[in-house]
Motif scaffolding. Sequence first.
Motif, PDB file in Angstrom:
ATOM      1  N   MET A  41      70.658  59.468  40.757  1.00  0.00           N
ATOM      2  CA  MET A  41      70.381  59.449  39.332  1.00  0.00           C
ATOM      3  C   MET A  41      71.542  58.768  38.606  1.00  0.00           C
ATOM      4  O   MET A  41      72.696  58.900  38.996  1.00  0.00           O
ATOM      5  CB  MET A  41      70.190  60.876  38.815  1.00  0.00           C
ATOM      6  N   ALA A  42      71.222  58.085  37.547  1.00  0.00           N
ATOM      7  CA  ALA A  42      72.208  57.277  36.821  1.00  0.00           C
ATOM      8  C   ALA A  42      72.909  58.079  35.718  1.00  0.00           C
ATOM      9  O   ALA A  42      72.419  59.105  35.257  1.00  0.00           O
ATOM     10  CB  ALA A  42      71.518  56.056  36.219  1.00  0.00           C
ATOM     11  N   THR A  43      74.046  57.540  35.317  1.00  0.00           N
ATOM     12  CA  THR A  43      74.855  58.133  34.255  1.00  0.00           C
ATOM     13  C   THR A  43      75.041  57.106  33.140  1.00  0.00           C
ATOM     14  O   THR A  43      75.269  55.929  33.411  1.00  0.00           O
ATOM     15  CB  THR A  43      76.235  58.558  34.802  1.00  0.00           C
ATOM     16  N   ALA A  44      74.948  57.567  31.892  1.00  0.00           N
ATOM     17  CA  ALA A  44      75.192  56.703  30.731  1.00  0.00           C
ATOM     18  C   ALA A  44      76.467  57.144  30.032  1.00  0.00           C
ATOM     19  O   ALA A  44      76.696  58.337  29.826  1.00  0.00           O
ATOM     20  CB  ALA A  44      74.013  56.758  29.768  1.00  0.00           C
ATOM     21  N   LEU A  45      77.307  56.193  29.676  1.00  0.00           N
ATOM     22  CA  LEU A  45      78.534  56.448  28.923  1.00  0.00           C
ATOM     23  C   LEU A  45      78.225  56.236  27.445  1.00  0.00           C
ATOM     24  O   LEU A  45      77.789  55.158  27.046  1.00  0.00           O
ATOM     25  CB  LEU A  45      79.635  55.491  29.385  1.00  0.00           C
ATOM     26  N   PHE A  46      78.447  57.251  26.625  1.00  0.00           N
ATOM     27  CA  PHE A  46      78.221  57.167  25.183  1.00  0.00           C
ATOM     28  C   PHE A  46      79.548  56.981  24.460  1.00  0.00           C
ATOM     29  O   PHE A  46      80.443  57.827  24.563  1.00  0.00           O
ATOM     30  CB  PHE A  46      77.544  58.440  24.669  1.00  0.00           C
ATOM     31  N   VAL A  47      79.674  55.883  23.736  1.00  0.00           N
ATOM     32  CA  VAL A  47      80.849  55.557  22.928  1.00  0.00           C
ATOM     33  C   VAL A  47      80.428  55.823  21.484  1.00  0.00           C
ATOM     34  O   VAL A  47      79.701  55.035  20.890  1.00  0.00           O
ATOM     35  CB  VAL A  47      81.262  54.083  23.128  1.00  0.00           C
ATOM     36  N   ILE A  48      80.881  56.942  20.918  1.00  0.00           N
ATOM     37  CA  ILE A  48      80.300  57.451  19.675  1.00  0.00           C
ATOM     38  C   ILE A  48      81.154  57.140  18.443  1.00  0.00           C
ATOM     39  O   ILE A  48      82.293  57.621  18.322  1.00  0.00           O
ATOM     40  CB  ILE A  48      80.061  58.972  19.786  1.00  0.00           C
ATOM     41  N   ASP A  49      80.610  56.339  17.560  1.00  0.00           N
ATOM     42  CA  ASP A  49      81.145  56.120  16.199  1.00  0.00           C
ATOM     43  C   ASP A  49      82.619  55.720  16.135  1.00  0.00           C
ATOM     44  O   ASP A  49      83.334  56.165  15.228  1.00  0.00           O
ATOM     45  CB  ASP A  49      80.925  57.365  15.334  1.00  0.00           C
ATOM     46  N   GLU A  64      63.620  56.997  27.034  1.00  0.00           N
ATOM     47  CA  GLU A  64      64.071  55.690  27.520  1.00  0.00           C
ATOM     48  C   GLU A  64      65.147  55.842  28.591  1.00  0.00           C
ATOM     49  O   GLU A  64      65.135  55.130  29.602  1.00  0.00           O
ATOM     50  CB  GLU A  64      64.597  54.858  26.352  1.00  0.00           C
ATOM     51  N   LEU A  65      66.083  56.769  28.367  1.00  0.00           N
ATOM     52  CA  LEU A  65      67.150  56.986  29.350  1.00  0.00           C
ATOM     53  C   LEU A  65      66.564  57.512  30.666  1.00  0.00           C
ATOM     54  O   LEU A  65      66.912  57.018  31.751  1.00  0.00           O
ATOM     55  CB  LEU A  65      68.196  57.962  28.808  1.00  0.00           C
ATOM     56  N   LYS A  66      65.688  58.488  30.567  1.00  0.00           N
ATOM     57  CA  LYS A  66      65.097  59.065  31.779  1.00  0.00           C
ATOM     58  C   LYS A  66      64.260  58.034  32.532  1.00  0.00           C
ATOM     59  O   LYS A  66      64.228  58.031  33.764  1.00  0.00           O
ATOM     60  CB  LYS A  66      64.284  60.309  31.428  1.00  0.00           C
ATOM     61  N   LYS A  67      63.596  57.130  31.789  1.00  0.00           N
ATOM     62  CA  LYS A  67      62.821  56.049  32.421  1.00  0.00           C
ATOM     63  C   LYS A  67      63.741  55.144  33.244  1.00  0.00           C
ATOM     64  O   LYS A  67      63.330  54.574  34.256  1.00  0.00           O
ATOM     65  CB  LYS A  67      62.111  55.242  31.335  1.00  0.00           C
ATOM     66  N   VAL A 122      68.424  57.827  34.115  1.00  0.00           N
ATOM     67  CA  VAL A 122      69.631  58.506  33.623  1.00  0.00           C
ATOM     68  C   VAL A 122      69.381  60.004  33.566  1.00  0.00           C
ATOM     69  O   VAL A 122      68.424  60.464  32.934  1.00  0.00           O
ATOM     70  CB  VAL A 122      70.038  57.967  32.226  1.00  0.00           C
ATOM     71  N   SER A 123      70.248  60.760  34.222  1.00  0.00           N
ATOM     72  CA  SER A 123      70.133  62.221  34.209  1.00  0.00           C
ATOM     73  C   SER A 123      71.356  62.879  33.580  1.00  0.00           C
ATOM     74  O   SER A 123      71.375  64.087  33.369  1.00  0.00           O
ATOM     75  CB  SER A 123      69.949  62.757  35.634  1.00  0.00           C
ATOM     76  N   SER A 124      72.391  62.070  33.302  1.00  0.00           N
ATOM     77  CA  SER A 124      73.606  62.645  32.722  1.00  0.00           C
ATOM     78  C   SER A 124      74.276  61.643  31.792  1.00  0.00           C
ATOM     79  O   SER A 124      74.097  60.427  31.945  1.00  0.00           O
ATOM     80  CB  SER A 124      74.579  63.067  33.826  1.00  0.00           C
ATOM     81  N   ILE A 125      75.026  62.194  30.821  1.00  0.00           N
ATOM     82  CA  ILE A 125      75.817  61.337  29.950  1.00  0.00           C
ATOM     83  C   ILE A 125      77.275  61.769  29.993  1.00  0.00           C
ATOM     84  O   ILE A 125      77.590  62.934  30.256  1.00  0.00           O
ATOM     85  CB  ILE A 125      75.315  61.308  28.482  1.00  0.00           C
ATOM     86  N   ILE A 126      78.138  60.816  29.746  1.00  0.00           N
ATOM     87  CA  ILE A 126      79.566  61.050  29.570  1.00  0.00           C
ATOM     88  C   ILE A 126      79.865  60.577  28.156  1.00  0.00           C
ATOM     89  O   ILE A 126      79.473  59.467  27.773  1.00  0.00           O
ATOM     90  CB  ILE A 126      80.396  60.251  30.588  1.00  0.00           C
ATOM     91  N   ALA A 127      80.528  61.404  27.348  1.00  0.00           N
ATOM     92  CA  ALA A 127      80.701  61.077  25.935  1.00  0.00           C
ATOM     93  C   ALA A 127      82.161  61.105  25.505  1.00  0.00           C
ATOM     94  O   ALA A 127      82.959  61.899  25.999  1.00  0.00           O
ATOM     95  CB  ALA A 127      79.903  62.060  25.080  1.00  0.00           C
ATOM     96  N   PHE A 128      82.468  60.206  24.547  1.00  0.00           N
ATOM     97  CA  PHE A 128      83.748  60.251  23.842  1.00  0.00           C
ATOM     98  C   PHE A 128      83.573  59.561  22.500  1.00  0.00           C
ATOM     99  O   PHE A 128      82.580  58.879  22.275  1.00  0.00           O
ATOM    100  CB  PHE A 128      84.878  59.614  24.671  1.00  0.00           C
ATOM    101  N   GLY A 129      84.546  59.764  21.592  1.00  0.00           N
ATOM    102  CA  GLY A 129      84.454  59.097  20.301  1.00  0.00           C
ATOM    103  C   GLY A 129      84.944  59.938  19.139  1.00  0.00           C
ATOM    104  O   GLY A 129      85.783  60.815  19.288  1.00  0.00           O
ATOM    105  N   ILE A 130      84.390  59.659  17.962  1.00  0.00           N
ATOM    106  CA  ILE A 130      84.826  60.245  16.690  1.00  0.00           C
ATOM    107  C   ILE A 130      83.572  60.726  15.941  1.00  0.00           C
ATOM    108  O   ILE A 130      82.558  60.033  15.962  1.00  0.00           O
ATOM    109  CB  ILE A 130      85.553  59.176  15.839  1.00  0.00           C
TER     110      ILE A 130
END
Length: 193
Positions: A1-9, A107-110, A113-121
């Motif tokens: 399963m894939a992982t998405a990195l979220f770069v937030i704001d 869309e992510l699950k399609k 993607v089963s997990s996210i990694i997050a960082f940001g403001i």
Amino acid sequence: MATALFVIDIQNDLATDPTTRIPHADRITAAGRRILSAARGVTKPSTGTPELIIFVQHEEKPEDGPLVPGSAPWGLVFEPQLGAACERLVAKQTRDTFESNPALDFELKKLGVSSIIAFGIQSECCVESTCNGALAAGLEVTLLSGAHSTYSDSSSGKSAVQIEREVEERLRKKGAQVMPWEDAVAAWENAEK
């Protein structure tokens, strides 16, 4: 399963403008450079390495705040690379990226993607809300400690770092993992060896 990195704001108003940026903006942008460099360098995806990078950009109406689309404050510090199929820009108008984009979890699950990694403001606003949105969508969540921050709260007397820790503790209690960003980068770099 894939992982998405979220770069937030990580936007100019919050990260680069000397009059409005958060106190630890330099730490967040320095961490962001390292995190993105490592994530973009992953050529052999393995468990926990990001295969998709989502750049989240908050939008406001002029009467609501400075993050007006097309304005300098709204601009991103880190942007998707042109032509990179694994990098996407996602706009949002609420704190929770998933609430602003109801089809995002589908869309992510399609894409596997089963997990996210997050960082940001900001830690207690859009970062925490987006992590909660991901958890509610059934995704596993890892928050990168040391790579998210906010403003200090003068009304409560809490420093930005205290607020960061409180957010991490609340998310841990909901099932998220909290990991120092340096550990994540080291794991991705080691996966390439």
